[in-house]
Write an enzyme that holds these catalytic residues in place. Structure first.
Site, PDB file in Angstrom:
ATOM      1  N   THR A   1       0.936  -1.076   0.064  1.00 50.82           N
ATOM      2  CA  THR A   1       0.135   0.143   0.141  1.00 50.82           C
ATOM      3  C   THR A   1       1.024   1.114   0.033  1.00 50.82           C
ATOM      4  O   THR A   1       1.607   1.512   1.020  1.00 50.82           O
ATOM      5  CB  THR A   1      -0.885  -0.033   1.249  1.00 50.82           C
ATOM      6  OG1 THR A   1       0.020  -0.188   2.422  1.00 50.82           O
ATOM      7  CG2 THR A   1      -1.851  -1.027   1.255  1.00 50.82           C
TER       8      THR A   1
ATOM      9  N   SER B   1       5.242   8.794   9.946  1.00 48.86           N
ATOM     10  CA  SER B   1       4.175   8.029   9.015  1.00 48.86           C
ATOM     11  C   SER B   1       4.515   8.204   7.773  1.00 48.86           C
ATOM     12  O   SER B   1       5.380   8.862   7.194  1.00 48.86           O
ATOM     13  CB  SER B   1       2.742   9.063   9.144  1.00 48.86           C
ATOM     14  OG  SER B   1       2.678  10.375   8.478  1.00 48.86           O
ATOM     15  N   LYS B   2       3.788   7.537   6.871  1.00 48.71           N
ATOM     16  CA  LYS B   2       3.930   7.440   5.495  1.00 48.71           C
ATOM     17  C   LYS B   2       3.980   8.663   4.794  1.00 48.71           C
ATOM     18  O   LYS B   2       4.567   8.911   3.764  1.00 48.71           O
ATOM     19  CB  LYS B   2       3.171   6.496   4.775  1.00 48.71           C
ATOM     20  CG  LYS B   2       3.326   4.929   5.148  1.00 48.71           C
ATOM     21  CD  LYS B   2       2.225   4.052   4.476  1.00 48.71           C
ATOM     22  CE  LYS B   2       2.533   2.793   4.548  1.00 48.71           C
ATOM     23  NZ  LYS B   2       1.696   1.946   4.012  1.00 48.71           N
ATOM     24  N   ARG B   3       3.250   9.952   5.549  1.00 42.65           N
ATOM     25  CA  ARG B   3       2.931  10.869   4.628  1.00 42.65           C
ATOM     26  C   ARG B   3       4.136  11.850   5.095  1.00 42.65           C
ATOM     27  O   ARG B   3       4.269  13.165   4.208  1.00 42.65           O
ATOM     28  CB  ARG B   3       1.648  11.670   5.356  1.00 42.65           C
ATOM     29  CG  ARG B   3       0.384  10.982   4.733  1.00 42.65           C
ATOM     30  CD  ARG B   3      -0.796  11.705   5.298  1.00 42.65           C
ATOM     31  NE  ARG B   3      -0.800  11.495   6.882  1.00 42.65           N
ATOM     32  CZ  ARG B   3      -1.467  10.463   7.481  1.00 42.65           C
ATOM     33  NH1 ARG B   3      -1.554   9.439   6.697  1.00 42.65           N
ATOM     34  NH2 ARG B   3      -1.392  10.508   8.852  1.00 42.65           N
TER      35      ARG B   3
END
Length: 497
Positions: A21, A266-268
């Site tokens: 993902t 986080s991924k962001r």
């Protein structure tokens, strides 16, 4: 040699099992690194499988990125996706019949049950439990339905989930990072393992794969700590129904990686994007070295080490359970150390794809380009922290003259009226040279600008540097002029005038 001291005589088998993902992130890479190093340190096996059962979020592109990143990092695997093995397939989307079979066995053995609660009913009972100060997990209302009750619910058109029946006891396990941990029975209620649409959840698929693939050690993020008692209960249930060899893996929960503001990365977050480091010219050796420091160290006085040295020294019990802060400046510094550890010829080889990405080289590198890069790389080898910095420092040598530009900010500082006077004197001195070598160029410029104009070297050579390289930061000036060649050097100096 295989070390079996942690497994009661069995070879160590560790795994890495990401979901495809979005872009791979540094926290994921740190988990993969620790699991891989643990397996390699103990002479065991490393399994790379992919948890791709969520069709709404998973993508084939993300799957391929995961494989590419693992290969770029050099974290090889003994069995798993792309390489196969005795326990495949290694993508969960191809193992749905396996999970359905295990769920059926759990139901038949009375270790799981069908629950017909609606979302509204569940929320109403949870709110009541919270109001009364009780745990708000599942209350077991549908644990012991009669056949008549189940038939009545099904007649209403309700589609049941399958819940695992948690044994009513406290759960204690010895975490390899955090030591003994206990979860009270009241905090670990029955949980869903199969959705109403028949799709298995992570709570089932992950331990099923671990059991069938013989995983002995699970190294994973701290965020999954609360799910551990549920998984231990499932392993015990698997022993009853003949799934796997009846053993339970050892667990090690790795600390959070924090970003800016001391919040969980986080991924962001930009610094989390693993592919960004590859594109920016980080070496896999440098990035892995820094990621290893996020919770572990080879020595209190030493930050720079090779992957092989990490494998040799890695001890999971020495991982610090406290959160680790990601420091981009330190990551870049360690990467620069690894660049300097490489032979110049290897740096040159690794630079080629970045020159191609910048449009300076084509798919095929010409002999002239290769020779020029070989001559120029030693000039920047010690000066770069990332490979992309070499591209910027050496761009002036490879760009077509029609595309050569001078940085406007640097020009404003160096190529004013006084700077152009320096360039004029340099042009005259170099134009008179017959011997276009570093030594002759240096002698001519020092005689003209330092001795002739009475300038300090910094003021003398700065305008010349900007005129011929386009930037204030460049490789050594005299060597740069030799590589650029007489014709192009004089042309660029003339253009400024």
């Amino acid at each position: 040699m295989t070390d079996t001291t942690l497994t009661g005589g069995k070879p160590v088998v560790a795994r890495f099992c990401p979901s495809p993902t979005g872009n791979p992130h540094v926290g994921m890479a740190r988990t993969a690194l620790f699991s891989w190093a643990f397996a390699r340190h103990h002479g065991g096996r490393f399994v790379f499988r992919v948890e791709d059962t969520d069709a709404s979020r998973d993508s084939e592109e993300s799957y391929q990125l995961l494989v590419d990143v693992m290969r770029w990092l050099g974290l090889d695997w003994d069995e798993g996706v792309e390489v196969g093995g005795p326990n495949g397939p290694y993508r969960q989307s191809e193992r749905m019949d396996v999970y359905a079979d295990v769920a059926r066995k759990l139901l038949d053995a009375g270790l799981a049950y069908k629950a017909y609660d609606t979302a509204e009913e569940l929320e109403e009972r949870r709110e009541k439990a919270r109001a009364e100060g009780r745990p708000s997990g599942y209350d077991g209302l549908h644990r012991d339905l009669t056949p008549e009750q189940r038939a009545a619910y099904e007649a209403e058109g309700r589609q049941p989930v399958i819940r695992f029946k948690m044994p009513e006891k406290d759960w204690t396990f010895d975490d390899l990072v955090r030591g003994p941990i206990t979860f009270g029975a009241e905090n670990v209620q029955d949980f869903v393992i199969v959705r109403a649409n028949g799709h298995p959840l992570y709570t089932l698929t992950n331990p099923v794969d671990d059991a069938l693939m013989g995983i002995t050690h699970v190294l994973r993020g701290e965020d999954l700590l609360s799910s551990t008692p549920r998984q231990i209960a499932l392993y015990e249930a698997f022993a009853e129904i003949g799934v796997g060899d009846g053993s339970t893996p050892r667990f090690a929960h790795l600390p959070y990686v924090l970003g800016s503001g001391n919040r969980k990365l986080s991924k962001r977050d930009p610094e989390s994007n693993l592919l960004g480091y590859r594109d920016e010219g980080f070496l896999p050796e440098g990035l892995l070295n820094y990621l290893a420091l996020l919770g572990w160290s080879i020595d209190a006085e030493r930050d720079v080490f090779t992957v092989a040295e990490m494998v040799e020294a890695f001890d999971i019990t020495r991982v610090n359970p406290n959160p680790a802060r990601f420091d981009l400046a330190k990551c870049e510094a360690i990467n620069g150390d690894h660049v300097r550890l490489l032979p110049t010829e290897e740096v040159e080889r690794r630079l080629v794809p970045y020159f191609q990405a910048a449009g300076l080289f084509g798919d095929e590198v010409s002999g002239e380009q290769a020779a020029l890069l070989a001559a120029a790389t030693p000039l920047v080898h010690e000066r770069m922290g990332k490979l992309t910095e070499a591209v910027e420092m050496l761009r002036f040598l490879f760009v077509d003259e029609a595309d050569f530009t001078v940085d406007e900010t640097d020009a404003a500082k160096q190529l004013d009226e006084k700077g152009r006077a320096v360039v004029k004197a340099a042009h005259e001195a170099l134009g008179a040279l017959d011997d276009w070598t570093t030594e002759a160029i240096e002698a001519a410029l020092r005689a003209s600008l330092v001795d002739g104009l009475g300038l300090k070297p910094r003021l003398a050579f700065g305008p010349v540097r900007v005129a011929v390289t386009g930037r204030r930061v460049s490789p050594p000036l005299f060597e740069s002029l030799e590589l650029l060649g007489r014709e192009r050097s004089l042309s660029r100096l003339s253009a400024v005038l």
